[in-house]
Design an enzyme around this catalytic site. Structure first.
Site, PDB file in Angstrom:
ATOM      1  N   ARG B  13       0.830  -1.213   0.000  1.00 26.48           N
ATOM      2  CA  ARG B  13       0.000   0.000   0.000  1.00 26.48           C
ATOM      3  C   ARG B  13       0.862   1.259   0.000  1.00 26.48           C
ATOM      4  NH1 ARG B  13      -2.097   0.488   6.279  1.00 26.48           N
ATOM      5  NH2 ARG B  13      -0.397  -0.707   7.186  1.00 26.48           N
ATOM      6  N   SER B  40      -4.803   4.778   6.071  1.00 23.25           N
ATOM      7  CA  SER B  40      -4.630   3.344   5.845  1.00 23.25           C
ATOM      8  C   SER B  40      -4.215   3.035   4.412  1.00 23.25           C
ATOM      9  CB  SER B  40      -5.933   2.595   6.155  1.00 23.25           C
ATOM     10  OG  SER B  40      -6.300   2.787   7.501  1.00 23.25           O
ATOM     11  N   GLU B  61     -18.782   4.620   0.210  1.00 17.49           N
ATOM     12  CA  GLU B  61     -18.062   3.994  -0.898  1.00 17.49           C
ATOM     13  C   GLU B  61     -18.822   4.117  -2.218  1.00 17.49           C
ATOM     14  OE1 GLU B  61     -18.629   2.529   2.041  1.00 17.49           O
ATOM     15  OE2 GLU B  61     -16.628   2.422   2.919  1.00 17.49           O
ATOM     16  N   PHE B  86     -14.500  -3.234   0.519  1.00 16.41           N
ATOM     17  CA  PHE B  86     -15.445  -2.123   0.418  1.00 16.41           C
ATOM     18  C   PHE B  86     -15.394  -1.436  -0.942  1.00 16.41           C
ATOM     19  CE2 PHE B  86     -14.106  -1.994   5.074  1.00 16.41           C
ATOM     20  CZ  PHE B  86     -14.978  -3.014   5.392  1.00 16.41           C
ATOM     21  N   HIS B 112      -5.587  -3.621   1.604  1.00 19.05           N
ATOM     22  CA  HIS B 112      -6.039  -4.530   2.663  1.00 19.05           C
ATOM     23  C   HIS B 112      -6.793  -5.730   2.089  1.00 19.05           C
ATOM     24  CE1 HIS B 112      -5.030  -0.873   4.730  1.00 19.05           C
ATOM     25  NE2 HIS B 112      -5.259  -1.385   5.915  1.00 19.05           N
ATOM     26  N   ASP B 120      -8.715  -8.248  11.831  1.00 19.51           N
ATOM     27  CA  ASP B 120     -10.074  -7.734  11.582  1.00 19.51           C
ATOM     28  C   ASP B 120     -11.056  -8.840  11.214  1.00 19.51           C
ATOM     29  OD1 ASP B 120      -9.728  -5.097  12.216  1.00 19.51           O
ATOM     30  OD2 ASP B 120      -9.198  -4.473  10.177  1.00 19.51           O
ATOM     31  N   ARG B 170      -1.920  -4.880   3.092  1.00 17.67           N
ATOM     32  CA  ARG B 170      -1.549  -4.186   4.312  1.00 17.67           C
ATOM     33  C   ARG B 170      -0.182  -4.583   4.873  1.00 17.67           C
ATOM     34  NH1 ARG B 170      -3.044  -5.610   9.841  1.00 17.67           N
ATOM     35  NH2 ARG B 170      -2.934  -3.782  11.175  1.00 17.67           N
TER      36      ARG B 170
END
Lengths: 281, 317
Positions: B13, B40, B61, B86, B112, B120, B170
């Protein structure tokens, strides 16, 4: 700009709508008939556009995004009558191989269309991108959208309404076809929008109500008023009160004409009520 | 076998974020959008340097994807980024209609992705996104393997007209591909030439595939190792040339075996060159909480899992 007086367009566009839907034996005549005055005002009076130089890019001119994509009959007729393509192409509506797809597409290269719609609720977000893009380009042209009132039941609309109000997107005029009709019945019965004006205002929008949405002069005046409210730090919503099926007595005010074609006899009855003010396609 | 080394581990990322800032300087039409995860997805530098071209929609989104499509009408090149789940499943209809079908030049940047989101858990672990995106006509689908490659890919897709889904992640992973490399969309990277088995790996699985290949080569098994960074369009020529030599295939991805790169390669080979194949992929289930390493090990998406898959496929030859 046009040799034809603007009053000649609504009856002719209505003739196009009922003939197209009848020919295809599919399509959405109700909302199309109800928004003829809006389309006429917008495309023949209000917007600064140049059909001859159409590009999928919208830079340097006013931009219209149709969010309730199913009302292609009025959209395509208006585009053709405005000079985006030959009116004879209206005869291909919804037919195999046509550029006049059931719902608007970019893929088929129809002049006038810049974004696909049909799956509801997306057009306001697209318009926000265009509006902010115009600001980055220092372009003072405006972005216009049209939505069905039933479409406002979609969650994405309220994402965009929240964003536009909070960020003060003030080069945007979003019109709601406020006809209180959707597929399953009256909007008030299916899922009421409540006090829509108060809702937009609570989201930091300015609101113009056009009580007579099927009166051409009233629509023009209302849209000019909306235009005068742009550039003042808030987005502008127009609540356009119309009658579904307006102009054809047996269709008027009846939600069942949302997406139903006319049969031969009904077409004949409808055309009697709609004078051929310009040439039929 | 060619020796691969790295001096540090870096997150993919950050390769995206660093390239985006460079793009901001190079091209004033580049705009960046995110939905409340600027930090993030490493957009903070871009936001700081180009605040006028940075748009945070908050947690919206769908609105973000629509806006991105709209920006293209004004000649902008929007890079929209949030977590892979998302920006794929949650907004599939928006991407389908306003981006793919509308043929818009939107760069959908999915961070991610996969199991390596870790703690998560399953709600955040996109394992279906490659499949969804590759099914959209006209969509280019890319899954990069390290920091340098992600940076190069981000720069490359800015020049590519049309919608792109760029998937990265990530965790910090070995950064072994060359700095300032040229990234060619749709052109697989041959990491090692061999004759016994073809290993096709994408994303975070490329480095474990290198480690597995080293182990296999040490045992005398000759590995043709290829980094499939572009899942669509697939580099059919490179794949077929490899399989013609080896006659055995292992595909490796941090994704459900359904819809992933393994399935794409299987479909190609079924048509052109039927070949035994083993899938290193998640076997049609959701993920769970744990560290990235724990999860990758549990689901067999690691060096050992690839090594074993090669042994299995060699028995089928």
């Amino acid at each position: 700009m046009h040799n034809t007086t603007i009053e000649k367009y609504p009856p002719q566009i209505r003739r196009d709508i009922v003939r197209m839907v009848h020919d295809a034996q599919s399509g959405h005549p109700g909302g199309s008939l109800g928004t003829v005055e809006f389309f006429t005002a917008l495309f023949f009076k209000i917007m600064d556009i140049d059909p001859g130089k159409f590009s999928v890019k919208s830079t340097g001119e006013d931009t219209f995004i149709l969010s309730n994509g199913h009302i292609t009959p009025v959209y395509y007729s208006t585009l053709a009558r405005r000079g985006y393509f030959d009116i004879r192409e209206l005869a291909t509506f919804r037919r195999f191989g046509t550029r006049l797809q059931g719902h608007p597409s970019v893929h088929d290269g129809l002049p006038g269309v810049r974004i696909a719609s049909g799956s509801l609720g997306q057009g306001l977000s697209v318009a926000l991108g265009v509006a902010q893009g115009k600001k980055l380009n220092n372009d003072t042209h405006l972005v216009y959208t049209l939505h069905g009132d039933g479409e406002l039941q979609e969650g994405q609309i309220w994402e965009a309404v929240l964003y536009a109000g909070a960020k003060g997107i003030d080069n945007l005029i979003a019109t709601v076809d406020y006809n209180n009709a959707q597929i399953d019945g009256k909007v008030d019965d299916v899922l009421s929008l409540g006090n829509l004006k108060a809702k937009f205002e609570a989201f930091n929008w300015k609101v113009v109500e056009i009580k007579e949405g099927n009166n051409l002069q009233a629509v023009i005046e209302g849209l000019y008023q909306a235009k005068s409210l742009t550039g003042k730090g808030k987005p502008v919503a127009v609540l356009l009160h119309t009658l579904m099926g307006y102009g054809v007595d047996f269709m008027q005010g009846d939600y069942r004409w949302h997406g139903k074609p006319l049969n031969d006899e009904q077409l004949e009855k409808a055309l009697v009520q709609l004078p051929e003010t310009l040439q039929d396609y | 076998m060619k020796k691969y080394t790295y001096t540090e581990k870096k997150d993919t990322r950050s390769g995206f974020g660093d390239a985006l800032t460079i793009l901001g300087r190079q091209n004033e039409n580049v705009v960046a959008l995110t939905a409340d995860v600027a930090g993030s997805v490493k957009m903070t530098d871009f936001a700081k340097e180009f605040p006028g071209r940075f748009f945070d929609t908050g947690i919206q989104e769908a609105n973000m994807i629509g806006m991105a499509a709209g920006f293209t009408l004004e000649g902008k090149i929007p890079f929209a980024a949030t977590f892979a789940e998302f920006i794929s499943g949650r907004v599939y209809d928006q991407i389908r209609q306003a981006v793919a079908y509308s043929e818009k030049n939107v760069k959908i940047c999915a961070s991610h992705s996969g199991l390596t989101v870790g703690e998560d858990g399953a709600t955040h672990q996109a394992l279906e996104d490659l499949g969804m995106m590759k099914m959209l006509p006209g969509m280019t689908v890319i899954n990069t393997c390290d920091y340098n490659q992600t940076k190069a890919a981000t720069l490359a897709i800015a020049e590519h007209p049309g919608p792109v889904y760029l998937r990265f992640g990530r965790p910090k992973v070995p950064n072994f591909t060359p700095a300032n490399q040229n990234f060619e969309i749709g052109k697989a990277v041959i990491l090692n030439e061999g004759k016994d088995v073809s290993i096709f790996a994408t994303g975070h699985l490329v480095w474990p595939a290198i480690e597995a290949a080293e182990k296999l080569e040490a045992e005398g098994i000759s590995v043709d190792l290829i980094n499939i960074h572009t899942i669509k369009p697939l580099d059919e020529e490179t794949i077929l040339n490899s399989v013609k030599k080896t006659g055995a295939v292992v595909t490796c991805e941090e994704h459900n075996r359904f819809g992933g790169v393994g399935e794409s390669i299987a479909a190609l080979l079924t048509n052109k060159l039927p070949t035994p194949q083993e899938f290193v992929a998640v076997n049609d289930r959701f993920g769970e909480s744990g560290t990235g390493n724990e999860l990758m090990h549990k689901y067999g998406l690691d060096t050992e899992g690839i090594y074993k898959a090669v042994k299995r496929v060699l028995n089928k030859k």
